[in-house]
Every structure is written in structure tokens, then in C-alpha cells.
Design a protein around this motif. Structure first.
Motif, PDB file in Angstrom:
ATOM      1  N   MET A   1       0.824  -1.174   0.000  1.00 13.76           N
ATOM      2  CA  MET A   1       0.000   0.000   0.000  1.00 13.76           C
ATOM      3  C   MET A   1       0.873   1.243   0.000  1.00 13.76           C
ATOM      4  O   MET A   1       0.905   1.988   0.946  1.00 13.76           O
ATOM      5  N   PRO A   2       1.614   1.449  -1.038  1.00 14.29           N
ATOM      6  CA  PRO A   2       2.505   2.608  -1.054  1.00 14.29           C
ATOM      7  C   PRO A   2       1.772   3.928  -1.267  1.00 14.29           C
ATOM      8  O   PRO A   2       0.755   3.986  -1.952  1.00 14.29           O
ATOM      9  N   TYR A   3       2.304   4.938  -0.621  1.00 20.80           N
ATOM     10  CA  TYR A   3       1.813   6.307  -0.764  1.00 20.80           C
ATOM     11  C   TYR A   3       3.022   7.149  -1.148  1.00 20.80           C
ATOM     12  O   TYR A   3       4.024   7.159  -0.423  1.00 20.80           O
ATOM     13  N   PHE A   4       2.948   7.823  -2.278  1.00 26.68           N
ATOM     14  CA  PHE A   4       4.051   8.663  -2.744  1.00 26.68           C
ATOM     15  C   PHE A   4       3.610  10.115  -2.785  1.00 26.68           C
ATOM     16  O   PHE A   4       2.588  10.445  -3.378  1.00 26.68           O
ATOM     17  N   ARG A   5       4.399  10.971  -2.152  1.00 29.12           N
ATOM     18  CA  ARG A   5       4.170  12.416  -2.200  1.00 29.12           C
ATOM     19  C   ARG A   5       5.304  13.008  -3.048  1.00 29.12           C
ATOM     20  O   ARG A   5       6.482  12.824  -2.730  1.00 29.12           O
ATOM     21  N   VAL A   6       4.929  13.687  -4.107  1.00 31.26           N
ATOM     22  CA  VAL A   6       5.898  14.267  -5.033  1.00 31.26           C
ATOM     23  C   VAL A   6       5.795  15.780  -4.918  1.00 31.26           C
ATOM     24  O   VAL A   6       4.748  16.356  -5.207  1.00 31.26           O
ATOM     25  N   THR A   7       6.872  16.419  -4.496  1.00 32.38           N
ATOM     26  CA  THR A   7       6.897  17.870  -4.404  1.00 32.38           C
ATOM     27  C   THR A   7       7.679  18.414  -5.591  1.00 32.38           C
ATOM     28  O   THR A   7       8.831  18.019  -5.812  1.00 32.38           O
ATOM     29  N   VAL A   8       7.029  19.299  -6.338  1.00 29.51           N
ATOM     30  CA  VAL A   8       7.649  19.934  -7.499  1.00 29.51           C
ATOM     31  C   VAL A   8       7.413  21.434  -7.364  1.00 29.51           C
ATOM     32  O   VAL A   8       6.263  21.862  -7.224  1.00 29.51           O
ATOM     33  N   PRO A   9       8.470  22.241  -7.392  1.00 23.87           N
ATOM     34  CA  PRO A   9       8.280  23.689  -7.299  1.00 23.87           C
ATOM     35  C   PRO A   9       7.868  24.282  -8.647  1.00 23.87           C
ATOM     36  O   PRO A   9       8.625  24.965  -9.316  1.00 23.87           O
ATOM     37  N   ALA A  65      12.650  18.408  -7.814  1.00 24.35           N
ATOM     38  CA  ALA A  65      11.582  17.519  -7.370  1.00 24.35           C
ATOM     39  C   ALA A  65      12.087  16.648  -6.234  1.00 24.35           C
ATOM     40  O   ALA A  65      13.281  16.366  -6.131  1.00 24.35           O
ATOM     41  N   HIS A  66      11.153  16.252  -5.400  1.00 21.20           N
ATOM     42  CA  HIS A  66      11.467  15.328  -4.310  1.00 21.20           C
ATOM     43  C   HIS A  66      10.286  14.370  -4.162  1.00 21.20           C
ATOM     44  O   HIS A  66       9.133  14.800  -4.136  1.00 21.20           O
ATOM     45  N   VAL A  67      10.596  13.083  -4.067  1.00 23.19           N
ATOM     46  CA  VAL A  67       9.583  12.046  -3.898  1.00 23.19           C
ATOM     47  C   VAL A  67       9.799  11.388  -2.548  1.00 23.19           C
ATOM     48  O   VAL A  67      10.919  11.003  -2.209  1.00 23.19           O
ATOM     49  N   PRO A  98      16.556  18.561 -16.557  1.00 24.59           N
ATOM     50  CA  PRO A  98      17.663  18.514 -15.598  1.00 24.59           C
ATOM     51  C   PRO A  98      17.228  19.071 -14.244  1.00 24.59           C
ATOM     52  O   PRO A  98      16.610  20.130 -14.170  1.00 24.59           O
ATOM     53  N   LEU A  99      17.548  18.347 -13.193  1.00 22.53           N
ATOM     54  CA  LEU A  99      17.151  18.747 -11.840  1.00 22.53           C
ATOM     55  C   LEU A  99      18.393  18.942 -10.986  1.00 22.53           C
ATOM     56  O   LEU A  99      19.253  18.069 -10.931  1.00 22.53           O
ATOM     57  N   PRO A 100      18.504  20.090 -10.288  1.00 26.48           N
ATOM     58  CA  PRO A 100      19.714  20.367  -9.525  1.00 26.48           C
ATOM     59  C   PRO A 100      19.925  19.448  -8.327  1.00 26.48           C
ATOM     60  O   PRO A 100      21.052  19.179  -7.940  1.00 26.48           O
ATOM     61  N   ARG A 101      18.845  18.949  -7.751  1.00 23.02           N
ATOM     62  CA  ARG A 101      19.017  18.172  -6.534  1.00 23.02           C
ATOM     63  C   ARG A 101      17.805  17.287  -6.276  1.00 23.02           C
ATOM     64  O   ARG A 101      17.269  17.245  -5.171  1.00 23.02           O
ATOM     65  N   SER A 102      17.366  16.560  -7.263  1.00 22.23           N
ATOM     66  CA  SER A 102      16.185  15.721  -7.061  1.00 22.23           C
ATOM     67  C   SER A 102      16.497  14.640  -6.033  1.00 22.23           C
ATOM     68  O   SER A 102      17.632  14.208  -5.893  1.00 22.23           O
ATOM     69  N   GLY A 103      15.486  14.240  -5.324  1.00 26.74           N
ATOM     70  CA  GLY A 103      15.686  13.207  -4.318  1.00 26.74           C
ATOM     71  C   GLY A 103      14.500  12.269  -4.249  1.00 26.74           C
ATOM     72  O   GLY A 103      13.379  12.638  -4.598  1.00 26.74           O
ATOM     73  N   VAL A 104      14.781  11.042  -3.827  1.00 25.17           N
ATOM     74  CA  VAL A 104      13.741  10.041  -3.626  1.00 25.17           C
ATOM     75  C   VAL A 104      14.026   9.391  -2.279  1.00 25.17           C
ATOM     76  O   VAL A 104      15.141   8.934  -2.030  1.00 25.17           O
ATOM     77  N   ALA A 105      13.032   9.371  -1.410  1.00 27.10           N
ATOM     78  CA  ALA A 105      13.181   8.761  -0.090  1.00 27.10           C
ATOM     79  C   ALA A 105      12.061   7.756   0.123  1.00 27.10           C
ATOM     80  O   ALA A 105      10.902   8.043  -0.153  1.00 27.10           O
ATOM     81  N   LEU A 106      12.423   6.589   0.591  1.00 28.02           N
ATOM     82  CA  LEU A 106      11.434   5.582   0.940  1.00 28.02           C
ATOM     83  C   LEU A 106      11.419   5.436   2.450  1.00 28.02           C
ATOM     84  O   LEU A 106      12.453   5.151   3.065  1.00 28.02           O
TER      85      LEU A 106
END
Length: 141
Positions: A1-9, A65-67, A98-106
Motif C-alpha cells: 500500500m505505497p503512498y508517494f508524495r511528489v513535491t515539485v516547485p 523535485a522530491h519524492v 535537468p534537476l539540480p538536486r532531485s531526491g527520492v526517499a522511501l
């Protein structure tokens, strides 16, 4: 049951890109993590660039972006999580440029502390094998 929050400015992110992000992350949850598409939620958080900081300064020019994903602890191997992180990073740069500092955290949440439709993941996984899953909770991790 994954929930992903994606923040994009980018509050004006085109609808087709938003949809592609949601569909892409759902697909990766299925292919890389073995999750059920029907139980996967993607929440897009589109914020003004002035409210997204890199190096202590508001993001200027370009996107980032950050996930963050919430998963039930113990349902995925380190290799599966690494594959998801790499594929999600590729998806972000393919869709957003191109993204300067995209991140993905689980974030892995203990099955006693995470649930769906009022049933903890621990109880969901404990149900007898021959017991039908509720319509809201198809059998998948």
C-alpha cells in the motif's frame, strides 16, 4: 500500500506531466517493488519556487523535485528499493528536465503502524490465505 508524495516547485506544471508522474510512479511501484497498482497513491504537491529552498535559498530558474514514499517495512529487499530509487530518479529527469538536486526517499513503516481502510498491514497480512481480501484491499503487498 505505497503512498508517494511528489513535491515539485512549479504550480503550473502541465496536466499531462502531472499524469505522467502519477502513472510512472505507479508503474514503478508495481514493476520494481511488486506493489498493487490499485493500492498505490500518488499525491502531487505543486508549490511556488519561492517556497522550495536549495542551499538555504529559494529555487531560482529551473525545476527540482522530491519524492517521498511510505511502504510497509519488511516487504521489499534492498535491491528492489535501490532499483526503484534509480528508476524514479530517471523518471523525474525524463519528465521534468535537468534537476539540480532531485531526491527520492522511501520511508518504511512498521505494519502495526500503517493501514488501509481501518485495517493495519499486520492484520491484512495475517488474514487466512483462503479469506477473501476486501474489495478495498486486493491481495498484494
Amino acid at each position: 500500500m505505497p503512498y508517494f508524495r511528489v513535491t515539485v516547485p512549479d504550480p503550473d506544471l502541465p496536466t499531462d506531466v502531472q499524469r505522467a508522474l502519477a502513472e510512472g510512479l505507479t508503474r514503478l511501484a508495481v514493476t520494481e517493488l511488486g506493489k498493487s497498482a490499485a493500492r498505490t497513491v500518488v499525491h502531487l504537491n505543486l508549490v511556488p519556487p519561492g517556497r522550495y529552498y536549495v542551499d538555504g535559498k529559494p529555487l531560482a530558474g529551473g525545476r527540482d523535485a522530491h519524492v517521498e514514499g511510505s511502504l510497509t517495512a519488511g516487504t521489499n529487499s534492498a535491491a528492489e528499493k535501490a532499483a526503484f530509487l534509480a528508476a524514479a530518479d530517471t523518471l523525474l529527469s525524463d519528465l521534468l528536465g535537468p534537476l539540480p538536486r532531485s531526491g527520492v526517499a522511501l520511508h518504511e513503516l512498521h505494519p502495526e503502524s500503517y493501514g488501509y481502510h481501518g485495517v493495519t498491514q499486520l492484520d491484512f497480512y495475517r488474514r487466512p490465505v483462503d479469506a477473501p481480501a476486501t474489495s478495498a484491499a486486493p491481495a498484494a503487498r
